[in-house]
Motif scaffolding. Structure first.
Motif, short mmCIF file in Angstrom:
data_model
loop_
_atom_site.label_atom_id
_atom_site.label_comp_id
_atom_site.label_asym_id
_atom_site.label_seq_id
_atom_site.Cartn_x
_atom_site.Cartn_y
_atom_site.Cartn_z
N UNK A 124 0.84 -1.19 0.00
CA UNK A 124 0.00 0.00 0.00
C UNK A 124 0.88 1.24 0.00
N UNK A 125 0.40 2.28 -0.67
CA UNK A 125 1.12 3.54 -0.75
C UNK A 125 0.15 4.67 -0.46
N UNK A 126 0.61 5.65 0.30
CA UNK A 126 -0.19 6.82 0.63
C UNK A 126 0.77 8.00 0.71
N UNK A 184 -3.76 -7.55 3.12
CA UNK A 184 -4.12 -6.17 2.82
C UNK A 184 -3.54 -5.25 3.87
N UNK A 185 -3.25 -4.01 3.45
CA UNK A 185 -2.70 -2.99 4.34
C UNK A 185 -3.43 -1.68 4.09
N UNK A 186 -3.76 -0.97 5.16
CA UNK A 186 -4.38 0.35 5.03
C UNK A 186 -3.57 1.35 5.86
N UNK A 187 -3.19 2.45 5.23
CA UNK A 187 -2.39 3.48 5.88
C UNK A 187 -3.28 4.66 6.26
N UNK A 193 2.22 6.57 10.44
CA UNK A 193 2.71 5.59 11.41
C UNK A 193 1.59 4.68 11.89
N UNK A 194 0.34 5.09 11.66
CA UNK A 194 -0.80 4.25 12.00
C UNK A 194 -1.20 3.43 10.79
N UNK A 195 -1.18 2.12 10.95
CA UNK A 195 -1.40 1.23 9.82
C UNK A 195 -2.22 0.03 10.28
N UNK A 196 -3.09 -0.44 9.40
CA UNK A 196 -3.93 -1.61 9.67
C UNK A 196 -3.54 -2.73 8.72
N UNK A 197 -3.49 -3.94 9.25
CA UNK A 197 -3.07 -5.11 8.48
C UNK A 197 -4.13 -6.19 8.59
N UNK A 198 -4.49 -6.78 7.45
CA UNK A 198 -5.43 -7.91 7.43
C UNK A 198 -4.65 -9.19 7.13
N UNK A 199 -5.12 -10.29 7.72
CA UNK A 199 -4.42 -11.57 7.59
C UNK A 199 -5.29 -12.65 6.98
N UNK A 200 -4.65 -13.55 6.24
CA UNK A 200 -5.30 -14.74 5.71
C UNK A 200 -4.68 -15.97 6.33
N UNK A 201 -4.41 -16.99 5.49
CA UNK A 201 -3.84 -18.23 6.00
C UNK A 201 -2.45 -18.48 5.44
N UNK A 202 -2.26 -19.63 4.77
CA UNK A 202 -0.97 -20.01 4.21
C UNK A 202 -1.18 -20.59 2.82
N UNK A 203 -0.12 -21.16 2.28
CA UNK A 203 -0.17 -21.83 0.97
C UNK A 203 -0.81 -20.91 -0.06
N UNK A 250 -9.30 -7.78 2.20
CA UNK A 250 -9.08 -6.37 1.87
C UNK A 250 -9.61 -5.52 3.01
N UNK A 251 -8.85 -4.49 3.37
CA UNK A 251 -9.27 -3.59 4.44
C UNK A 251 -8.96 -2.16 4.04
N UNK A 252 -9.89 -1.24 4.33
CA UNK A 252 -9.67 0.17 4.05
C UNK A 252 -10.19 1.00 5.22
N UNK A 253 -9.71 2.24 5.29
CA UNK A 253 -10.14 3.19 6.31
C UNK A 253 -11.11 4.17 5.67
#
Length: 340
Positions: A124-126, A184-187, A193-203, A250-253
Motif C-alpha cells: 500500500x502507498x499513501x 491487505x494494508x491500510x495506511x 505511522x498508524x497502519x492496519x493489516x489484514x491476515x489470511x492463511x498459508x499456501x 481487503x481492508x480500508x479506512x
C-alpha cells in the motif's frame, strides 16, 4: 482467456476486454480514465493511455513473482506507483515508466532460517509512505513448511521519505502480529505511522490457519484477522473484535471506521478500535469478497461510493449517503456481527 476489462458507462455499462491472459489487479488515473494499468499472470504489468485500445508492457524484472502479483497507485498522485516481488520497485513517472526505468528501493531478501526467497503478498502507498507485506516460503510451490511473514516500510522516525530512493526502508518488528499471509494494508491518511493489516492463511492464502496437517501450528494458534499499529509496524494490537471468524482479503479506512472484505461479505466497524463490527448494508450475497475500494473523488451528486469485487458474483457498490457514518447495532453476546 479471463483477461482485464473496461466497464464503460458510455456504452450501457458493458464489459469490454482490453487485455488477454489471467487478469488481476487494475489501477485507473482518477483525473484521466483513458490512462490505466493492469496485469496478467506472473507480473505481466501493462499500461494503456487510450482506454485499452493499445497496451504497453512496463513490467520490471521480478524475482519469485507471485501468480497474482501486486502493484499500487498512490491515491494522492497517479504518477507515483509501486510494485514488487522479492524486489520492491517505485516510480514517480508512471505514465512514462518502462520495464528498465523502475527504481529498486528495497529487497525482501530470503528467509534466514529456510533460505526461501521472500516475495510480496500485498502493498500500500499513501503519499510518500509505503508498506509491503511479504513472506517466504509463501507456499506457491505447494510447500509452506517454515512459512514466515515480513512487513517492510519506509516510514521511520527522523527520516525524510523520498520517492525512488531507499530512504527509511527497513523491516518492521511487527511484534504481536501473527506470522500469517498478509492480505491487505491500510495506511492512515493523517498519520502514516498508524497502519492496519489484514491476515489470511498459508499456501498462497489457500490453507486456513490450523487446517488439517498445518505445519505452522504455533502461528495458527494466534487468533485474529485485523491488526492495528500506531508505531509504523513495530508492534500491533488485535482489533478483530467481534468480526466473524473468516479470512479478510481487503481492508480500508473510511473516516473513523474500518471496512473489511471477508470470505462471507463486507463488514464495517464502529470505530478504529474494532470492538464492534456489523454487515455493511443489505443485498450483498454471503460471498467471498476479493477487494473493496472507495471511489477516488466524491462529489455532491456522486457521494462516497464503495465498490466490492466478489468471487463469482460480479462487482457490487454501496453508497454512503452524504458521507454519513454507519453505526453498527449492538451485537448478541457470542454471536459475532449479529444484531441483538
Amino acid at each position: 482467456d479471463n483477461g482485464s476489462g473496461l466497464i464503460d458507462p458510455a456504452r450501457d455499462l458493458k464489459l469490454f476486454q482490453t487485455n488477454g491472459g489471467d487478469g488481476f489487479y487494475a489501477e485507473v488515473d482518477p483525473d484521466n480514465s483513458d490512462v490505466a494499468y493492469y496485469e496478467t499472470q506472473n507480473g505481466g504489468l501493462v499500461r494503456t493511455t487510450d482506454r485499452g485500445g493499445a497496451n504497453t508492457d512496463i513490467a520490471p524484472t521480478y524475482t519469485r513473482v507471485m501468480f497474482d502479483n501486486w502493484f499500487r497507485m498512490d491515491p494522492l498522485n497517479a504518477q507515483h506507483m509501486v510494485t514488487g516481488a522479492q524486489e520492491i520497485y517505485e516510480t514517480d513517472n508512471a505514465e512514462t515508466v518502462t520495464g528498465t526505468t523502475w527504481v529498486e528501493v528495497f529487497n525482501l531478501g530470503t528467509n534466514p532460517d529456510t533460505g526461501a526467497v521472500r516475495t510480496t503478498t500485498t502493498m500500500e502507498v499513501q503519499g510518500s509512505a509505503v508498506y509491503v507485506g511479504g513472506c517466504g516460503d509463501c507456499g506457491a510451490s505447494g510447500n509452506d513448511t517454515g512459512f514466515a511473514s515480513v512487513l517492510a516500510t519506509n516510514v521511520m522516525d527522523g527520516v525524510e521519505r523520498v520517492a525512488e530512493t531507499n530512504a527509511g526502508w527497513h523491516f518492521a518488528a511487527k511484534a504481536g502480529l501473527p506470522s500469517r499471509y498478509i492480505t491487505s494494508i491500510a495506511i492512515d491518511p493523517v498519520d502514516p505511522k498508524t497502519v492496519y493489516v489484514a491476515l489470511g492463511g498459508y499456501l498462497s492464502n489457500l490453507r486456513a490457519p490450523g487446517a488439517y496437517l498445518d505445519p505452522n501450528a504455533a502461528a495458527a494458534a494466534q487468533p485474529g484477522a485485523v491488526f492495528k499499529s500506531t508505531n509504523a509496524g513495530e508492534s500491533f494490537t488485535n482489533v478483530t473484535g467481534d468480526l466473524p471468524v473468516a479470512q479478510v482479503a481487503s481492508i480500508i479506512i473510511k473516516g473513523t471506521q474500518l471496512l473489511a472484505a471477508t470470505d462471507i461479505g463486507v463488514f464495517i466497524s464502529k470505530d478504529t478500535t474494532g470492538a464492534s463490527w456489523t454487515t455493511l448494508g443489505t443485498g450483498l450475497p454471503n460471498v467471498p469478497v476479493n477487494m473493496i475500494r472507495i471511489k477516488p473523488k466524491a462529489t455532491a451528486d456522486e457521494p462516497d461510493m464503495l465498490f466490492a469485487a466478489t468471487f463469482g458474483r460480479s462487482v457490487w457498490n454501496y453508497e454512503f449517503k452524504s458521507g454519513a457514518v454507519v453505526t453498527p447495532p449492538p451485537v448478541t453476546p457470542g454471536v459475532p456481527g449479529t444484531p441483538s
